[in-house]
Design an enzyme around this catalytic site. Structure first.
Site, PDB file in Angstrom:
ATOM      1  N   THR A  15      -1.021   7.726  -0.801  1.00 45.48           N
ATOM      2  CA  THR A  15      -2.332   7.657  -1.461  1.00 45.48           C
ATOM      3  C   THR A  15      -3.232   6.598  -0.840  1.00 45.48           C
ATOM      4  O   THR A  15      -4.443   6.594  -1.074  1.00 45.48           O
ATOM      5  CB  THR A  15      -2.171   7.339  -2.954  1.00 45.48           C
ATOM      6  N   ARG A  57       0.836  -1.192   0.000  1.00 48.12           N
ATOM      7  CA  ARG A  57       0.000   0.000   0.000  1.00 48.12           C
ATOM      8  C   ARG A  57       0.871   1.241   0.000  1.00 48.12           C
ATOM      9  O   ARG A  57       1.785   1.366   0.803  1.00 48.12           O
ATOM     10  CB  ARG A  57      -0.921   0.000   1.228  1.00 48.12           C
ATOM     11  N   ASP A  88      -0.037  -2.614  12.803  1.00 51.82           N
ATOM     12  CA  ASP A  88       0.295  -3.221  11.517  1.00 51.82           C
ATOM     13  C   ASP A  88       0.477  -4.719  11.707  1.00 51.82           C
ATOM     14  O   ASP A  88       1.434  -5.167  12.344  1.00 51.82           O
ATOM     15  CB  ASP A  88       1.580  -2.598  10.962  1.00 51.82           C
ATOM     16  N   ASP A 123       3.872  -6.234  10.421  1.00 52.01           N
ATOM     17  CA  ASP A 123       4.995  -5.910  11.296  1.00 52.01           C
ATOM     18  C   ASP A 123       4.969  -6.731  12.572  1.00 52.01           C
ATOM     19  O   ASP A 123       5.996  -7.217  13.046  1.00 52.01           O
ATOM     20  CB  ASP A 123       4.982  -4.422  11.645  1.00 52.01           C
TER      21      ASP A 123
END
Length: 209
Positions: A108, A104, A200, A203
């Site tokens: 944006t 990603r 995340d 992660d």
């Protein structure tokens, strides 16, 4: 319209609470992702077709049931989706695995695909797409669009936590896809993270925080 199932089983909700905790380390986090995926898979495969067979027990011949056809393929969205694969394989060892690599853009928030590899007989299988987080929905939407080009028998999406925005976007883009998640959270923040979420997932699974 595809169905949306937010699994309220006590075991899943208990494990989800530990998963959210910022003090939960990578090893335990990976285990919990795998276990929740296995428990969700039980629900997501409830409608698999069966065929009647005969089995000889030590006492007599019994009528039993076997899963019909080529069965399942699971497709994790790299990299976080990999954390869900082992749990499903523990339940369904014969499931074949495809892979879709996406990342990603942090500015944006749009997904970009860099890899796609499916089992050769994908058109004969029911597919479950795996990604722990359904945030904006962009990655799931693009991944499912790519998989549809291979013409599988059916497609379902399985996540751990969803945001309302991502859930709505996925339903709108692919109304034929059933969705399974363990939790539906409040909203997305300005960075596209689910709130309260769990951070995340990639992660935390791979210890790259």
């Amino acid at each position: 319209m595809g169905t949306v199932t937010i699994t309220n089983h006590p075991l899943i909700q208990h494990k989800l609470s530990i998963l959210r905790d910022k003090n939960t380390g990578s090893k335990e986090f990976r285990t919990l992702i795998s276990e929740i995926a296995m428990l969700e898979c039980y629900e997501a495969t409830r409608d698999l077709p069966l065929k009647e067979i005969e089995v000889e027990t030590p006492v007599a011949v019994a009528k039993a049931h076997d899963i019909a056809g080529k069965k399942l393929a699971i497709v994790p969205i790299l990299r976080a989706g990999l954390g869900m694969v082992d749990g499903i394989h523990a339940l369904i060892p014969s499931a074949k695995v495809g892979h879709i690599g996406m990342y990603r853009d942090h500015e944006t928030l749009q997904p970009h695909s860099y890899y796609c590899k499916m089992p050769q007989d994908i058109e004969e299988r029911d597919v479950i797409v795996l990604d722990p987080m359904l945030a904006t929905g962009g990655s799931a939407i693009d991944a499912i669009s790519q998989i549809k080009e291979f013409k599988p028998k059916s497609i379902k999406f399985m996540g751990i936590i969803a945001a309302p925005e991502g859930l709505e976007a996925l339903q709108k883009a692919h109304p034929d896809v059933d969705i399974y998640c363990a939790g539906l959270d409040d909203h997305l923040n300005e960075n596209g993270y689910i709130v309260p979420g769990l951070g995340d997932a990639g992660d935390r699974i791979f210890g790259t925080i």
